[in-house]
Design a protein around this motif. Structure first.
Motif, PDB file in Angstrom:
ATOM      1  N   GLU A 232      -2.395   0.956 -11.121  1.00  0.00           N
ATOM      2  CA  GLU A 232      -2.532   0.589  -9.716  1.00  0.00           C
ATOM      3  C   GLU A 232      -2.107  -0.746  -9.500  1.00  0.00           C
ATOM      4  O   GLU A 232      -1.955  -1.653 -10.480  1.00  0.00           O
ATOM      5  CB  GLU A 232      -4.045   0.686  -9.333  1.00  0.00           C
ATOM      6  N   ILE A 233      -1.868  -1.181  -8.187  1.00  0.00           N
ATOM      7  CA  ILE A 233      -1.493  -2.465  -7.671  1.00  0.00           C
ATOM      8  C   ILE A 233      -2.763  -3.435  -8.329  1.00  0.00           C
ATOM      9  O   ILE A 233      -4.007  -3.008  -8.059  1.00  0.00           O
ATOM     10  CB  ILE A 233      -1.281  -2.352  -6.366  1.00  0.00           C
TER      11      ILE A 233
ATOM     12  N   GLU B  28       1.499   2.781  -3.462  1.00  0.00           N
ATOM     13  CA  GLU B  28       0.447   3.313  -4.379  1.00  0.00           C
ATOM     14  C   GLU B  28       0.636   4.787  -5.126  1.00  0.00           C
ATOM     15  O   GLU B  28       0.342   4.983  -6.017  1.00  0.00           O
ATOM     16  CB  GLU B  28      -0.845   3.303  -3.513  1.00  0.00           C
TER      17      GLU B  28
ATOM     18  N   MET C 149       0.786  -1.439  -0.087  1.00  0.00           N
ATOM     19  CA  MET C 149      -0.088   0.034   0.069  1.00  0.00           C
ATOM     20  C   MET C 149       0.783   1.453  -0.082  1.00  0.00           C
ATOM     21  O   MET C 149       0.380   2.309  -0.539  1.00  0.00           O
ATOM     22  CB  MET C 149      -0.794   0.030   1.096  1.00  0.00           C
TER      23      MET C 149
END
Length: 376
Positions: free
Chosen positions: A200-201, A192, A189
């Motif tokens: 995005e992941i 990000e 996270m």
């Protein structure tokens, strides 16, 4: 180049206590050897964050084979937690675990790292235990990487260290990162907002297949560009001063989570096999991680192309052999929390190393500094 914000280094052990521990452990192990009529001539004794490294002079009365036969006895009778016994030039190297390990921080690991200006493909990932020298991950000569380790081994921290190393030593125009994580991106996270992230992941199997398909298409586009430019690979292309192409680092954590689904497994196998065989020339490097990377998880063609092996503590000797590719490598005896066995293209021998500890606040501080340097 200052790679880090102002982060605290780890505290150093009390020197007197350190010397006393080394002396006491050395005395115990010499006594244990001598009472079993083993030679015990010590050439060097040195403490590391994880262990005491003892170099014994090799002889007919002290060989790796003789010691390995006595390991169970030395552990149970003498209380010696021996992690490994391995040969050196004229010596037998014995690694005895510390009762209380020291923490290696990112500032400690990176303090003497001065990468060259411009695109950097040598990423500092750990400190070697044998001589405190840096351990680098590079796509040369082996382009792709397997990371293996059980829960709690430090697998995600190692991958976080790799990402920070890539982003701290390359601009977003020089290197981009793709992160695929079935665990909903919980370990990543803090990345990000990283400007090097292509999107995005990725946390769903459909999105992962779409992204890998796009990577195959990009690989083929780049190879066509190289043919038109009469060059063989990304290095030659960039040396000609052609259009800037960023290197693409593709990180897929917990690769085995979705491969239990046959439809996904069939589709992803075709994609990753193609990337594994051809992507390096195009400047696309794969880092795939799993707890147990056997042939039910990794397609054989892909696994054979994962030449860099970064193996943390695994659950058994069998998993160690599968992961490292060497029998009796001993990854099941590692100490968890970033204790690493590495086999890379830059070294023909297994290397013991320690990955620096990276927590959430450290990731956020480093990413914030990178964002200041490369505002979107």
């Amino acid at each position: 180049m200052n790679l880090l914000p102002d982060l605290p280094a780890s505290s150093r052990p009390d020197q007197a206590a350190e010397e006393a521990w080394i002396e006491d452990t050395t005395r115990k192990i010499r006594h244990a050897f001598l009472k079993r009529e083993l030679s015990a001539e010590i050439v060097q004794a040195k403490g590391t964050p994880n262990a005491l490294l003892l170099h014994f002079r090799g002889s007919d009365r002290l060989t790796v084979g003789l010691l390995e036969a006595k390991l169970g006895e030395l552990r149970t009778t003498d209380g010696l937690d021996i992690i490994s016994v391995r040969p050196g030039l004229g010596v037998v190297i014995v690694m005895v675990a510390r009762p209380n390990r020291l923490t290696l921080t990112l500032p400690d690991a990176w303090k003497n790292w001065h990468p060259k200006a411009g695109p950097n493909t040598e990423i500092l990932i750990a400190i070697q235990e044998n001589d405190n020298s840096p351990l680098y991950l590079s796509p040369y000569p082996q382009p792709h990487t397997l990371v293996a380790g059980a829960t709690g081994s430090g697998k995600s921290v190692l991958i976080q260290t790799i990402i920070l190393g890539i982003a701290s030593t390359n601009s977003p125009e020089e290197a981009e990162v793709v992160i695929i994580d079935p665990k909903q991106g919980l370990d990543y996270m803090g990345f990000e907002k990283l400007p090097h992230l292509t999107n995005e992941i990725i946390t769903s199997p459909d999105d992962a297949l779409h992204s890998l398909s796009e990577l195959v298409a990009e690989m083929e586009r780049r190879l066509r560009l190289f043919r038109e430019s009469r060059v063989q690979n990304i290095d030659d292309y960039l040396r000609k001063g052609k259009e800037g192409l960023p290197r693409l680092w593709v990180i897929h954590d917990e690769f085995g989570d979705w491969t239990q689904n046959k439809d996904y497994s069939d589709k992803v196998t075709a994609l990753v096999n193609r990337l594994g065989q051809m992507a390096r020339a195009a400047g696309i490097y794969l880092i795939f991680a799993a707890q147990r990377p056997d042939n039910t998880i990794f397609p054989m063609i892909l696994r054979s192309n994962l030449g860099n092996r970064l193996i943390l503590k695994v659950d058994s000797a069998g998993t160690s052999e599968i992961s490292v590719g060497i029998k009796n490598a001993g990854a099941e005896k590692l100490l968890s929390r970033g204790h690493l066995l590495a086999l890379t293209g830059s070294s023909p021998e297994l290397v013991y190393a320690q990955v620096p500890y990276v927590d959430g606040p450290t990731v956020e501080q480093v990413v914030a500094r990178i964002n200041q340097k490369y505002p979107r």
